[in-house]
Every structure is written in C-alpha cells, then in structure tokens.
Write an enzyme that holds these catalytic residues in place. Structure first.
Site, short mmCIF file in Angstrom:
data_model
loop_
_atom_site.label_atom_id
_atom_site.label_comp_id
_atom_site.label_asym_id
_atom_site.label_seq_id
_atom_site.Cartn_x
_atom_site.Cartn_y
_atom_site.Cartn_z
N HIS A 261 0.84 -1.21 0.00
CA HIS A 261 0.00 0.00 0.00
C HIS A 261 0.86 1.25 0.00
CE1 HIS A 261 0.23 1.06 4.35
NE2 HIS A 261 0.18 -0.23 4.60
N ASP B 141 6.16 0.99 6.88
CA ASP B 141 4.71 0.78 6.64
C ASP B 141 4.20 1.85 5.69
OD1 ASP B 141 2.14 -0.10 6.78
OD2 ASP B 141 1.77 0.58 8.82
N GLU C 262 -4.86 2.09 2.54
CA GLU C 262 -5.04 0.86 3.34
C GLU C 262 -5.34 1.24 4.79
OE1 GLU C 262 -3.86 -2.30 6.14
OE2 GLU C 262 -2.91 -0.37 5.91
N GLU C 263 -4.60 2.24 5.29
CA GLU C 263 -4.59 2.49 6.73
C GLU C 263 -5.93 2.97 7.29
OE1 GLU C 263 -2.36 1.50 8.51
OE2 GLU C 263 -0.39 1.60 7.54
N ASP D 1 3.32 -6.14 3.60
CA ASP D 1 2.87 -5.02 4.44
C ASP D 1 3.16 -5.34 5.90
OD1 ASP D 1 1.71 -2.76 5.47
OD2 ASP D 1 -0.35 -3.49 5.30
N HIS E 187 3.19 2.91 12.93
CA HIS E 187 2.20 3.99 13.11
C HIS E 187 2.69 5.10 14.06
CE1 HIS E 187 -1.41 1.19 11.89
NE2 HIS E 187 -0.45 1.22 10.99
ZN LIG Z 1 0.62 -1.15 6.42
#
Ligand SMILES: [Zn+2]
Length: 481
Positions: A293, A305, A339-340, A367, A438
């Site tokens: 992603h 990520d 995606e997130e 991912d 994140h």
């Molecule tokens: Zn991810």
C-alpha cells in the site's frame, strides 16, 4: 527497453503445446526430456533471481526516494497525491508495462493537535496522539476522572453507572512476537474500545499504544465508531505515558486528566491505486498480483509501513521484466490507496475488477515491514501443493521455512480473498516492527538494507514461480470471519 520475449523462438514442443498439438511430438522419452529441461530452466532462473535479489540495492534506493522526496502520505493529503505521481513515474522509469492509475475516493481526516495532562494526584504532561478517525474535544478540552481498565472484557463487567462521565483508559500491553500475533490480541482496544466505552456512557477514551516500543512515541491507527453509539474523542498514550498514568493509581486517590484534541473529518478526496505489469508471454490474461500500500499514516515517513513493501514489489517486477523472456502469466503490481484508514483502494480495485477477479490466480502482499522473511505459506487448492516444492527448495538458502497451506494474505487482498482468490504469505520477522509501527519513528533508518534485499530475493522467487509454473491454484474458500 524492448522485450526479448516477443522475438525469441519457442521450441517445437512448446509451440505444439501452445497450439494444442501434443500428439506426435517426439517420443515419450523426448517429452520427458522436454519436461526435465523446463524444470531445470525454472530452477536455474530461480537460482539467478535469488542471487540478484540478495545483491539488490534498487529497492533500498526506491524506499529512500519515497521517504525523502514524498515522506508521509496519509489518504487524501498533499503527500498522498505526490506519492501517486512518484509511483507512476518510478514504475515508468523501471520499465514496467501498462503503468496506470485507477481512481479511488478516500475519506479525509485531519489529526490536529493532541494535549493531555494529569491534573490529580500528581500533575504531569502526557504524550499522546489521536486515533485515526477520532472526533475532537471542545476547544477547552475535557477534564474528567479516569476509569482504569485492563481490557475490553473487563470494561463489560463494570456497571454503566461506574463508567458514565468518565474517560476510560484501556491499559492493555501488547506482547512482542516474531509473527506479530500480539497485535491481533490487543488491537481491539483501539478499533472497538471507543464505541464500547461510549455505549456505557464514557465521554472519552485513552489507550495504551498498541505497540511494543518503549520510547515516547504514541502509536496511532484507525478506530471504528459503531453506527448506533455516540462518537467520543479517543487517543493513544505513548507506552511510557501509559505507565505513568497507570502509576497514578498507586496512591489511592482519584486520578483526573484534561484532554484536548482538535481532530476532525474533512469530507472526501481523490486518490488512486497505482498499477504496473510484466505482461505474461503465454497467458497474459492470468494475473499474479503483487500488492503493497502506497499510503501511510501522517506521523512518520512510512518507511516500514509500507514504503518497504512498495519498493520490494516494484523492484521484483522490474527484475522479471529484465529476464530474457517474460514468465507465462502476467505479474501485476498494485500499490493500493488508503489501506490504513479504511481499505478504500482494495475495495475500489475489487469493484473495478469484478468481472475478471477469477483471472487473479494468486495474490501476495508485503505489508509487515522489512524484517527478514522467515516463513512461506500458501492458501491454494491442495492439489497444487506438490507444485510448491520447487519454490520451497529455492527459498531454503534464504532461511525461509515452509509454513503450510493456511496463508492469510494481506489486508489489501481481503476483498479479493472473499471472492475466492488464492493467496500466499512471505512472513517478515516482526520482532521489532511494532516498536515503530504507526509512529513518528517509522523512518528510513529502521530498514536494514541486507534484510530488504532478502525480501526482494524471496518475493522475486515467489513471483517468478507463481507466474511461470503450470500449476492451477484453483479457487479457495476464505476462512469464516
Ligand atoms: Zn501497512
């Protein structure tokens, strides 16, 4: 570059097979020779791809370029638009075919500012960030007593009158595991905690970050408000700040916190899935899907990520493109939008490709950062499992073990998986992944170049094998959720 596959001369036997004339082509011994030479050429190509992957530096250059030139790229942001342009241009430069974008409508959310402080018993500032999708507080913020609960289940056991008017603090620690399984055991406090607490009358939620880091970086991530329940502000405390808040309860006095968030929804925006291909030489309509992603959270630069996944898949496709002849099936890289914050790109892709989903013969997603791959799994028709042996053997020198036929596939593959697409997993070592996941700390320095190269080697082997093998992966019923 031009593609040599279009000008190479197929062998007589291969040509005969291609046009359906197998009768009369050579003796059984000749046909056995042909099969053996196909096997040895598959093995030889896998072996050379493995070495090229281990020597690779292109994927690292790609993720460096993405993190330095684009940086964070949250859905609908200016960074997201720059990322789409970046990926399109890079795929063209890498020589992929059919490079294009497909439009995706994404929700737009603004994080704003997050402030919190312990008011009693021992006043202190807290480090935190809003959960993705959270509403804000009033401008002045909320001051309220804290209800300290260890889990969602523990909250359910508490009477509503004990919860009403309070800020619920979900204090559940995530365990560190190579396979990341601690995440699934804990993430419910983030995704469902706010609405569970609101249903019992809470006015806000704080969670211990769903992560394993010990630094003062709060971990964001999407929360999902239930339809029928009031929306309340929700934020994640950095792990040491969750410890600090929990320790306030040691004094037997009421614990009060002031919380102020300026998060808000901002309608919708346009983004895009970015697609590039290596067109198959024999079965161009059959697709081996390589997914990652393109979006990231707004905090870090999205290196692990999922910049690493994007770079890996783009480089793997380029490696296949540069082979003397393309594999049988088409290899399609899809860098999914958003995606997130709700899988917008994955849903849009499944809708746009509803008529040819059954042509997606297998999918795989990267991912989970750029740690070394340690396990290969599939979810394919069991009759095709024997065909994985050549790949399993090729993966052995990379220290990748076979993990059985219970692959799950990445989040972006889930709509296609519901349509029975077979999937595979190459599992990264996730021991450190949730230290950075994140957070502001998801940056390029967290990627170890040698581990990324081992990823490139592993995915290159999978992609070539899946596109070249005659195996029929069938259609696979997804597990019930
Ligand atoms: Zn991810």
């Amino acid at each position: 570059m031009t593609h040599p596959a279009s000008t190479s001369t197929p062998s007589i036997a291969a040509l005969a097979v291609a046009i359906g004339l197998t009768i009369g082509v050579g003796s059984p011994a000749a046909r056995a020779d042909e099969a053996a030479s196909a096997d040895s050429s598959l093995e030889a190509t896998l072996s050379s791809l493995r070495q090229a992957g281990l020597d690779d530096e292109v994927a690292y250059d790609l993720v460096r370029s993405l993190t330095v030139e684009v940086g964070s790229r949250f859905a609908g942001s200016a960074g997201d638009r720059r990322a789409v342009a970046w990926a399109t241009q890079k795929m063209e430069e890498l020589g992929l075919e059919n490079v294009r974008t497909e439009p995706v409508v994404v929700p737009r959310w603004i994080r704003g500012e997050a402030e919190a402080e312990i008011l009693t018993p021992h006043p202190q500032k807290l480090i935190l960030t809003a959960l993705g999708g959270s509403i804000g507080t009033s401008e002045a913020g909320i001051s309220a007593p804290i209800l300290h609960v260890p889990s969602l289940d523990a909250l359910e056991a508490i009477a509503d009158e004990e919860v009403r008017g309070k800020i619920v603090f979900f204090d559940q620690s995530m365990s560190r595991q190579r396979d990341g399984s601690g995440y699934g055991q804990t993430v419910g406090i983030r995704s469902r905690g706010p609405s569970r607490a609101a249903a019992k009358g809470a006015i806000a939620v704080l969670i211990r970050s769903v992560g394993t880091g010990t630094h003062r970086f709060p971990h964001t991530g999407g929360t999902r408000y239930a339809e029928e329940v009031a929306k309340i502000p929700a934020a994640a405390l950095a792990v040491p700040d969750a410890d600090l808040l929990a320790a306030q309860f040691d004094y037997g006095k009421p614990v009060q916190v002031r919380l102020r968030l300026t998060s808000r929804d901002a309608g919708e925006a346009m983004s895009a899935n970015v697609i590039g291909e290596v067109i198959g030489r024999e079965r161009p309509d059959e697709i081996v899907l390589l997914a990652a992603h393109l979006d990231s959270w707004d905090l870090g630069t999205g290196a692990i990520d999922d910049g690493a996944g994007c770079a890996t898949m783009m480089r793997v496709a380029q490696m296949l493109r540069e082979l003397p002849q393309a594999p049988r099936r088409t290899v399609r890289v899809v860098l999914f939008a958003n995606e997130e914050f709700g899988l917008s790109g994955a849903r849009a892709y499944a809708e746009a490709h509803a008529d040819d989903i059954e042509k997606h013969v297998i999918g795989i997603e990267s991912d989970f950062g750029a740690g070394r791959i340690w396990r290969f799994r599939t979810a394919i028709d069991p009759s095709a499992l024997s065909q994985t042996e050549v790949l399993r053997t090729a993966l052995e020198p990379l220290d990748v073990e076979w993990g059985g036929n219970e692959a799950r596939g990445g989040a972006d593959l889930s709509p296609l998986r519901r349509a029975s697409m077979p999937v595979a997993d190459l599992s990264q070592d996730g021991t450190l992944y949730f230290d950075y996941h994140h957070t502001d700390d998801d940056t390029l320095d967290k990627i170890e170049p040698a581990a990324l190269s081992q990823n490139v080697a592993s995915y290159a082997l999978f992609a070539y094998w899946a596109a070249e093998t005659e195996a029929d992966f069938g259609r696979v019923t997804p597990p019930a959720r």
